[in-house]
Design an enzyme around this catalytic site. Structure first.
Site, PDB file in Angstrom:
ATOM      1  N   ASN A  75       0.773  -1.190  -0.018  1.00  0.00           N
ATOM      2  CA  ASN A  75       0.045   0.121   0.150  1.00  0.00           C
ATOM      3  C   ASN A  75       0.727   1.325  -0.011  1.00  0.00           C
ATOM      4  OD1 ASN A  75       0.542  -0.609   2.608  1.00  0.00           O
ATOM      5  ND2 ASN A  75      -1.198   0.029   3.428  1.00  0.00           N
ATOM      6  N   THR A 155       0.654 -12.950   8.507  1.00  0.00           N
ATOM      7  CA  THR A 155       2.063 -13.258   8.052  1.00  0.00           C
ATOM      8  C   THR A 155       2.891 -12.559   9.228  1.00  0.00           C
ATOM      9  OG1 THR A 155       1.144 -12.384   5.906  1.00  0.00           O
ATOM     10  CG2 THR A 155       3.570 -12.250   6.273  1.00  0.00           C
ATOM     11  N   GLY A 156       2.367 -11.673   9.848  1.00  0.00           N
ATOM     12  CA  GLY A 156       3.232 -11.293  11.177  1.00  0.00           C
ATOM     13  C   GLY A 156       3.673 -12.234  12.107  1.00  0.00           C
ATOM     14  N   GLU A 173       4.355  -4.429  12.556  1.00  0.00           N
ATOM     15  CA  GLU A 173       3.567  -3.135  12.297  1.00  0.00           C
ATOM     16  C   GLU A 173       2.417  -3.772  11.536  1.00  0.00           C
ATOM     17  OE1 GLU A 173       3.967  -0.309  13.601  1.00  0.00           O
ATOM     18  OE2 GLU A 173       6.185   0.021  13.971  1.00  0.00           O
ATOM     19  N   CYS A 207      -3.089   1.432   6.722  1.00  0.00           N
ATOM     20  CA  CYS A 207      -3.433   0.642   7.869  1.00  0.00           C
ATOM     21  C   CYS A 207      -3.754   1.433   8.836  1.00  0.00           C
ATOM     22  CB  CYS A 207      -1.973   0.176   8.348  1.00  0.00           C
ATOM     23  SG  CYS A 207      -0.766   1.253   8.699  1.00  0.00           S
ATOM     24  N   GLU A 385       8.194   2.324  14.995  1.00  0.00           N
ATOM     25  CA  GLU A 385       8.970   3.154  13.820  1.00  0.00           C
ATOM     26  C   GLU A 385       8.889   4.228  14.271  1.00  0.00           C
ATOM     27  OE1 GLU A 385      10.272   1.080  10.923  1.00  0.00           O
ATOM     28  OE2 GLU A 385      10.428  -0.039  12.676  1.00  0.00           O
TER      29      GLU A 385
END
Ligand code: NAD
Length: 408
Positions: A75, A155-156, A173, A207, A385
C-alpha cells in the site's frame, strides 16, 4: 536524489498501487524526509555513563545488528520501506528490503538511486518475489539478524514464529480497525471532512485509516449527512490524471471488499454508496470501489471487527462517553484512534482510556511527520517506527566496564 526524482518515483508508485499521483508525490516527500531526519542522527548515536563502584567505569555503546530485513506490504511501498531503511542504515546496519509482489517498482528505483548516490555496494539491497518464497527465505537466512515487518496479522505471526527459531529481534507493524469517536460538542464540519478524507485515502488501503465511525446518537444524522456530502464529491478515475481516488490494488482486493459488503447487508446493516465512478469507457474494467457508508453496525458484525482495506466506513452509535470507550476498545486491534470534541478534559481522559498506539484529537495524523513514534497495541503489533524511538530499534546496547583500579 529522491527529491530530484520525485516525478519518476511518484509515477511508479501511482501506476503500481493505483493511488492518485498527488498522494504518491506526498509519499516521495515523506521518503526524502526519512533519509534527511535519520541522516542527521548518524553522528548523534549517544550512549550513557553509569555510576558503579569506585575503581570501575561503565559506559554503553549502541551497535548495529548487522543485516536488517525489511518486509513491506503493497500500500505504501516506498515510504513504508524507507521508514525502516533510513534508520537501519543510519545506525550502521545493512538492509535487504522485500517489497510485496503486487508493487515492487518504486523500491527497485530507490535502490538504483542509492547506488548512483554512492552508497557502497551491498549496503542496501532489494529482493523481489512472493512472500512464501523470497520473504520466508529472507527471514530464515542465517546472515539476517534483525527483521522489521509491516503487513497482515497472519504473516506477522508466521514471521515471528520463524524468527523465534533463531532468536532474531522482530518489529511488527500490523493491521488496524481504528475508530473515529465524535461527540456532539465537536466542530462537525471539520470532523466530517477528516472522516471522509481519511477513509478514501489510497482507496481505504491504509493501515491507520479510521474505518469505524463511533458517533453520539443525537448527532448521527447530521454528521452522516455531512460525510456523505463529501463522499458525493469524490471523482474516481485514472490515478495519473488528477482523480481524487484511484482503483484498489487488484481484482482480488475488490472482491474481498465486495464480500464484506454482502455480509454487512445480510447482517442487517444499512448501506449507501457514493462518489462518481469514471465515465471513461477505457476504465470500465478498473478495480474501482465507491466510498461506502455502512450504518447501524453492531459489534458482532464482521464489518465492525475485521479490517476491510477499502473505502468502507462502518458506523455505530453510542449514548454516552463510557459506551464510546467500550466500543472503541472492543477490537483485537489497537493502531490508532481519533477523538473529536471541544472538551479538552474529555479529550485527554479518552486519550488515556482508548487502547491505541496513536491518538489524534480533532484531526488525523501528525501532519505527515516522521518525528513521532508510530506503532500498534494488541494485534496491531509492537515496537515503534519513526522518531528517535524508531532509530533505537536498529541498535543493540553493549555495556563496557573498565576496571581502572584493580582490587587485590
Ligand atoms: P501481507 O502480510 O500479505 O504481505 C506483506 C509482505 O509480507 C509482502 O511483502 C509479502 O510478500 C510478505 N510475506 C507474505 N508471506 C510471507 C512469509 N511467510 N514470510 C515472509 N514474508 C512474507 O500483507 P498485505 O496484504 O500486503 O498488506 C496489507 C496488510 O498490511 C494490512 O493488514 C495492513 O493493515 C497492514 N499494514 C500495516 C502497516 C503498519 O504500519 N501498521 C502499514 C501498512 C500495512
Amino acid at each position: 536524489m529522491i527529491r530530484k526524482n520525485e516525478d519518476l518515483l511518484a509515477t511508479l508508485e501511482s501506476t503500481d498501487v493505483g493511488k492518485p499521483i498527488a498522494q504518491a508525490r506526498n509519499d516521495v516527500r515523506t521518503t526524502a524526509r526519512y533519509f534527511e531526519y535519520y541522516g542527521g542522527m548518524v553522528d548523534k548515536v549517544l550512549g550513557s555513563t553509569i555510576p558503579v563502584r569506585w575503581g570501575a567505569l561503565d559506559m554503553t555503546l549502541r551497535e548495529p545488528y548487522g543485516v536488517s530485513a525489511q518486509i513491506v506490504p503493497w500500500n505504501y511501498p516506498l515510504s513504508m520501506a524507507s521508514r525502516g531503511i533510513a534508520p537501519a542504515l543510519a545506525a550502521g546496519n545493512c538492509v535487504v528490503a522485500k517489497p510485496a509482489e503486487d508493487a515492487s517498482m518504486s523500491l527497485l528505483a530507490l535502490a538504483r538511486l542509492a547506488h548512483e548516490a554512492g552508497l557502497p555496494a551491498g549496503g542496501f539491497n532489494v529482493v523481489t518475489g512472493f512472500g512464501h518464497e523470497a520473504g520466508a527465505a529472507l527471514v530464515r537466512h542465517p546472515l539476517v539478524s534483525h527483521i522489521t515487518f509491516s503487513g497482515s496479522v497472519a504473516t506477522g505471526s508466521a514471521i515471528m514464529t520463524a524468527a523465534a527459531e533463531s532468536i532474531k529481534p522482530v518489529s511488527l507493524e500490523l493491521g488496524g480497525k481504528s475508530p473515529n469517536i465524535v461527540f456532539p460538542d465537536a466542530d462537525l464540519d471539520a470532523a466530517a471532512a477528516h472522516i471522509a478524507r481519511v477513509i478514501v485515502l489510497n482507496s481505504g488501503q491504509t493501515c491507520n485509516t479510521c474505518s469505524r465511525l463511533l458517533v453520539d446518537a443525537t448527532i448521527e444524522d447530521v454528521l452522516l449527512a455531512k460525510v456523505k456530502e463529501k463522499f458525493d464529491q469524490i471523482r474516481m478515475g485514472d490515478p495519473l490524471s488528477g482523480a481524487d481516488m484511484g482503483p484498489v490494488i487488484s481484482a482480488k482486493q475488490k472482491k474481498t471488499i465486495e464480500s464484506f459488503l454482502e455480509t454487512a447487508q445480510q447482517d442487517g446493516a444499512v448501506m449507501s454508496r457514493h462518489g462518481r465512478t469514471p465515465e471513461d469507457a477505457a476504465l470500465s474494467e478498473g478495480f474501482f470501489v465507491r466510498p461506502t457508508v455502512v450504518n447501524n453496525v453492531q459489534p458482532q458484525h464482521r464489518v465492525f471487527r475485521e479490517e476491510i482495506f477499502g473505502p468502507v466506513l462502518a458506523v455505530s452509535r453510542f449514548r454516552d462517553e463510557a459506551e464510546a470507550v467500550q466500543l472503541a476498545n472492543d477490537s483485537e486491534y489497537g493502531l490508532n484512534a481519533g477523538i473529536f470534541t471541544r472538551d479538552i478534559e474529555r479529550a485527554i481522559r479518552l486519550a488515556h482510556e482508548v487502547q491505541a498506539g496513536q491518538i489524534y484529537v480533532n484531526g488525523f495524523g501528525t501532519g505527515g511527520s516522521v518525528e513521532v513514534p508510530f506503532g500498534g497495541m494488541k494485534k496491531s503489533g509492537f515496537n515503534r517506527e519513526k522518531g528517535l524511538e524508531g532509530f533505537l530499534n536498529y541498535t543493540q546496547t553493549k555495556s563496557v566496564t573498565i576496571h581502572f583500579k584493580t582490587e587485590a
